[in-house]
Structures are given as C-alpha cells and as structure tokens.
Design an enzyme around this catalytic site. Structure first.
Site, PDB file in Angstrom:
ATOM      1  N   PHE A   6       0.859  -1.179   0.000  1.00 25.41           N
ATOM      2  CA  PHE A   6       0.000   0.000   0.000  1.00 25.41           C
ATOM      3  C   PHE A   6       0.903   1.239   0.000  1.00 25.41           C
ATOM      4  O   PHE A   6       1.850   1.322   0.788  1.00 25.41           O
ATOM      5  CB  PHE A   6      -0.894  -0.012   1.238  1.00 25.41           C
ATOM      6  CG  PHE A   6      -1.993   0.991   1.180  1.00 25.41           C
ATOM      7  CD1 PHE A   6      -3.126   0.768   0.411  1.00 25.41           C
ATOM      8  CD2 PHE A   6      -1.894   2.184   1.874  1.00 25.41           C
ATOM      9  CE1 PHE A   6      -4.143   1.706   0.345  1.00 25.41           C
ATOM     10  CE2 PHE A   6      -2.913   3.132   1.813  1.00 25.41           C
ATOM     11  CZ  PHE A   6      -4.038   2.890   1.047  1.00 25.41           C
ATOM     12  N   TYR A  17     -10.801  -0.669  10.780  1.00 22.74           N
ATOM     13  CA  TYR A  17     -12.029  -0.184  10.117  1.00 22.74           C
ATOM     14  C   TYR A  17     -12.447  -1.051   8.938  1.00 22.74           C
ATOM     15  O   TYR A  17     -13.504  -0.856   8.378  1.00 22.74           O
ATOM     16  CB  TYR A  17     -11.890   1.281   9.658  1.00 22.74           C
ATOM     17  CG  TYR A  17     -10.574   1.621   8.986  1.00 22.74           C
ATOM     18  CD1 TYR A  17     -10.313   1.228   7.684  1.00 22.74           C
ATOM     19  CD2 TYR A  17      -9.597   2.341   9.663  1.00 22.74           C
ATOM     20  CE1 TYR A  17      -9.116   1.537   7.076  1.00 22.74           C
ATOM     21  CE2 TYR A  17      -8.386   2.660   9.073  1.00 22.74           C
ATOM     22  CZ  TYR A  17      -8.148   2.250   7.770  1.00 22.74           C
ATOM     23  OH  TYR A  17      -6.952   2.548   7.179  1.00 22.74           O
ATOM     24  N   LYS A  18     -11.593  -2.023   8.552  1.00 25.57           N
ATOM     25  CA  LYS A  18     -11.952  -2.878   7.409  1.00 25.57           C
ATOM     26  C   LYS A  18     -12.712  -4.100   7.941  1.00 25.57           C
ATOM     27  O   LYS A  18     -13.845  -3.977   8.378  1.00 25.57           O
ATOM     28  CB  LYS A  18     -10.692  -3.286   6.646  1.00 25.57           C
ATOM     29  CG  LYS A  18      -9.898  -2.109   6.076  1.00 25.57           C
ATOM     30  CD  LYS A  18      -8.702  -2.608   5.306  1.00 25.57           C
ATOM     31  CE  LYS A  18      -7.730  -1.503   4.924  1.00 25.57           C
ATOM     32  NZ  LYS A  18      -8.247  -0.578   3.913  1.00 25.57           N
TER      33      LYS A  18
HETATM   34  C1  LIG Z   1      -2.274  -2.070   3.598  1.00 24.06           C
HETATM   35  C2  LIG Z   1      -2.564  -0.695   4.106  1.00 24.06           C
HETATM   36  N1  LIG Z   1      -1.613  -0.035   4.781  1.00 24.06           N
HETATM   37  C3  LIG Z   1      -1.831   1.223   5.249  1.00 24.06           C
HETATM   38  C4  LIG Z   1      -3.029   1.877   5.058  1.00 24.06           C
HETATM   39  C5  LIG Z   1      -3.213   3.266   5.581  1.00 24.06           C
HETATM   40  O1  LIG Z   1      -3.975   3.257   6.724  1.00 24.06           O
HETATM   41  P1  LIG Z   1      -4.407   4.589   7.512  1.00 24.06           P
HETATM   42  O2  LIG Z   1      -5.164   5.438   6.567  1.00 24.06           O
HETATM   43  O3  LIG Z   1      -5.249   4.087   8.630  1.00 24.06           O
HETATM   44  O4  LIG Z   1      -3.160   5.255   7.997  1.00 24.06           O
HETATM   45  C6  LIG Z   1      -4.055   1.197   4.378  1.00 24.06           C
HETATM   46  C7  LIG Z   1      -5.358   1.857   4.167  1.00 24.06           C
HETATM   47  O5  LIG Z   1      -6.258   1.354   3.575  1.00 24.06           O
HETATM   48  C8  LIG Z   1      -3.815  -0.107   3.890  1.00 24.06           C
HETATM   49  O6  LIG Z   1      -4.754  -0.780   3.200  1.00 24.06           O
END
Ligand SMILES: Cc1ncc(COP(=O)(O)O)c(C=O)c1O
Length: 397
Positions: free
Chosen positions: A113, A209-210
């Site tokens: 991500f 939250y997922k």
């Molecule tokens: C794999 C992954 N890492 C990091 C994040 C970022 O998370 P946050 O917005 O809670 O910092 C996400 C958000 O969807 C994610 O899917």
C-alpha cells in the site's frame, strides 16, 4: 462452529444493499449505536474526566489489543491499539531498524500500500542519505532478502489483487539472513487466519475499520513480539508510552512491553465502537471465517466468469493464495462500479482498472453473492455502465 446467521443479524445493513466492501470499511454493528450513546451520556456526560479511571478508558488500547490479538495469533499482552495505521507503520519500521543498526536498507514490494512506502521513505530520509527503501516486484521479494537488508516490510494480502505472501516462509528466510520483519495485516486481520506467534513474526500492524468493523477512522494496532517488547525503543515517544506518564518526568523512559507503543490520548469514542464490533468477533472462529470466505469467493468467481467475459480475474485463482477479496480488471471498471453501486451492489475501484469486491462471512452469505452476480451480469451484458454520469471520478473511489 461459528453461527453466521447470528453474526449477520448483529449488523445494521441497509435494505436493498449488497455490501461487498467490508475490505475497505466494515458496516455498523447494531450494538455500536447504543454503546457509543451510553459512553457519551453515562461515561463522558456523567463521569467527566473521572471516566479515565472509573470507566476504564485508559485500559482500552491494550484491552482491545488482546481481543484483536486472538484473531491474529498474537500472545496476550503483545498488541496495542491507537493512532492510524500509517503511524503504526512508522513506529514499527523505526523500531525494527534500530534492532539492526549496521544495516541501512528497508525492503518492500510494489504491491504494498503506497502509504507504507511513503511512511518508510519519510522515515529513512530523516535518518540520512545512507538509508535506502528498496522496492521490488512481489515475486522477487524472497530473492532480494540478503544480509544487506535491515528490515523487510510487507503487506501480507495485496490491497489490489488479494494476492497473499507466505508470511511463515518469508519470515523464516528473513531471520536466516538477520532481517527484522514488519507485516502489515490491514487486509488480513479478520479476513484470514494469521499466526504471528507461530510465524515468529517480529512486528505487525493493521487497521480496525476494514474486516474488524470498527468504523470510519477506527484506531490501528501494533504487535511487537514479546521477545523484543522490552528492548525496542519507540521512535514516537509520547507520554502515554512512558513508564510513568503521570510522574511527568522530563526524561522519557519506555513503558513496560507493548505499552511503550502507545503515543498519546486514545480515541475513546472510536474505541467504544470498536469494542462493540469485537463482541461480534468474539462469536467467530477464524478457521470458520476462512472456510466460508473461500466458498463465497469461489462462488463469485465462477458465476462472474460464466456470464461476464469482459472481466478478467486479477486475483490468484487458487483460493489458498488469495485473501478475502476478489478483483477483476475491466477498462471501464470505474464506471461499471458506479453502475453497480447505483443498483445497490457496493464494491470499490482501484486505479487503473481494478473492480474490487470484499467477502465477509460475518454478514455476507451465498444468497447475497448470487444476487450481486445477477446485478453485475445485468450491468455488464447490457452495458449499463456506459453513461457519462458513471464516468465522473469522485474524491474517494
Ligand atoms: C495495507 C494498508 N496499509 C496502510 C493503510 C493506511 O492506513 P491509515 O489510513 O489508517 O493510515 C491502508 C489503508 O487502507 C492499507 O490498506
């Protein structure tokens, strides 16, 4: 056996909506409404600041951490919740780097991500020019694990395709090369069984939250292996990670074990909603969730492929190699997803051409999958996506 009809009844699912986006934002647990209301009126409203002690607000981060820990194979007392996942990535990578001070390379892959890569990059820039973030293709990760690498930072389940890394094998290989591991479980926690202790993982992070259904902006979590927890130095040395926050010492001393990964004041309202969501998780076994999720994804793929030849499977075909989501590529995927949402089937879109669908056995069953594929077939066969209104990109896709 997990009673999925009972868990489904515990969610507030709008009439006429087939929700295949719990991999992005889980739905509202019915009890969260009253729990948050009670917290607001009875705790905040009546107890005011005494709620930190009387209502146990200060213990929420570790209490929730243990409840999440059960789902990811973590030892008691090794998980704490708070902040956002991006922040937890920073904390984990910073702590991992310090455990390997002679090495300067963080290894990741281009399926990760972007926020994880951005956070690591920002951290490494602040550490100095000699540090490097090395990003390889997912299939080249194993070969890139060498004695030059300080930290291996991977997301176990790819957010776009659902492809899974082999956490156990890569962690073993990393350790054999003296590499410290950081696993992002954003698309794993509540989606697939995870065995952090059994894999001998070092650090792990994730969001709630997922699949965990904690609500928009729900706090993240971080895991530190108990064998490291008393050694790691928190880079974000906030007062609530201090050994004695209310001593108000001018010098920082890390707190006991996982407590040191706390930073500042916990979001109590959000954690109350999360604790209602965790009550539902207490009714579920991850092995049942996984078995059901595979049934649902297999059903979805076979039905979609039979009726929508334009959609190309972007997820691994072998169920053991994918998480709890299915992605299809389609050039006009954004418009097709908008057409689906307009007809009550909610999934999401990831650039450039991925239509993503999440499968969450706690509240999605075979009947929902069949109905969703019927609507998708109608959208595709009758080109219902081909209207200008579905092609206007919104801020969140
Ligand atoms: C794999 C992954 N890492 C990091 C994040 C970022 O998370 P946050 O917005 O809670 O910092 C996400 C958000 O969807 C994610 O899917």
């Amino acid at each position: 056996m997990t009673d999925f009809a009972a868990t489904k009844a515990m969610f507030s699912l709008p009439e006429g909506i087939l929700y295949l986006d719990g991999n992005s934002l889980g739905p509202l647990p019915k009890s969260a409404t009253s729990r948050v209301q009670e917290m607001l009126t009875d705790e905040w409203g009546q107890m005011l600041i005494t709620g930190w002690n009387k209502a146990g607000w200060m213990g929420l981060p570790t209490g929730l951490g243990d409840r999440i820990g059960r789902l990811i194979g973590a030892e008691q007392g090794s998980v704490v919740t708070g902040d956002t996942l991006s922040i937890k990535v920073y904390q984990a990578v910073a702590a991992a780097l310090e455990l390997n001070p002679t090495r300067k390379v963080v290894l990741s892959d281009n399926g990760n991500f972007p926020s994880d890569l951005y956070m690591a990059d920002g951290l490494l820039r602040s550490l100095g020019e000699e540090y490097e973030l090395r990003v390889v293709d997912p299939e080249d990760v194993a070969a890139a694990i060498t004695e030059e690498i300080a930290v291996l930072m991977l997301t176990e389940v790819d957010y776009r395709s659902g492809r899974m890394h082999d956490m156990k094998a890569l962690t073993e290989l990393a350790h054999a090369n003296g590499v410290v591991t950081v696993w992002d479980l954003a698309h794993s926690a509540g989606a697939i069984p995870v065995d952090l202790a059994g894999c001998n993982a070092d650090f792990a992070v994730g969001c709630t939250y997922k699949y965990l259904n904690g609500g928009p902006g729900a706090p993240a979590f971080i895991y530190v292996a108990p064998r490291l927890a008393e050694t790691v130095r928190p880079a974000l040395s906030g007062w609530l990670g201090h050994e004695a926050p209310f001593a108000f010492d001018l010098d920082y001393r890390p707190g006991n074990g996982i407590e040191r990964m706390r930073v500042g004041t916990p979001p109590v309202i959000q954690m109350t909603a999360l604790s209602a969501a965790m009550d539902i998780w207490d009714m579920a076994e991850m092995t049942d969730v996984r078995a059901k999720s595979i049934e649902l994804t297999e059903l979805f793929i076979s039905r979609v492929e039979a009726t929508c030849p334009e959609l190309k499977l972007a997820s691994p075909r072998t169920p053991e190699l994918r998480g709890s989501q299915v992605s299809f590529r389609f050039e006009e995927g954004y418009a097709a997803m908008q057409a689906l949402i307009a007809r009550g089937v909610i999934g999401d879109f990831r650039a450039p051409d991925i239509m993503r669908f999440g499968f969450t056995p706690l509240y999605i069953d075979e009947g929902d999958v069949i109905k969703a594929t019927e609507i998708l077939t109608d959208v595709m066969q009758n080109k219902l996506w081909d209207t200008p209104e579905y092609k206007v990109r919104q801020r969140v896709t």
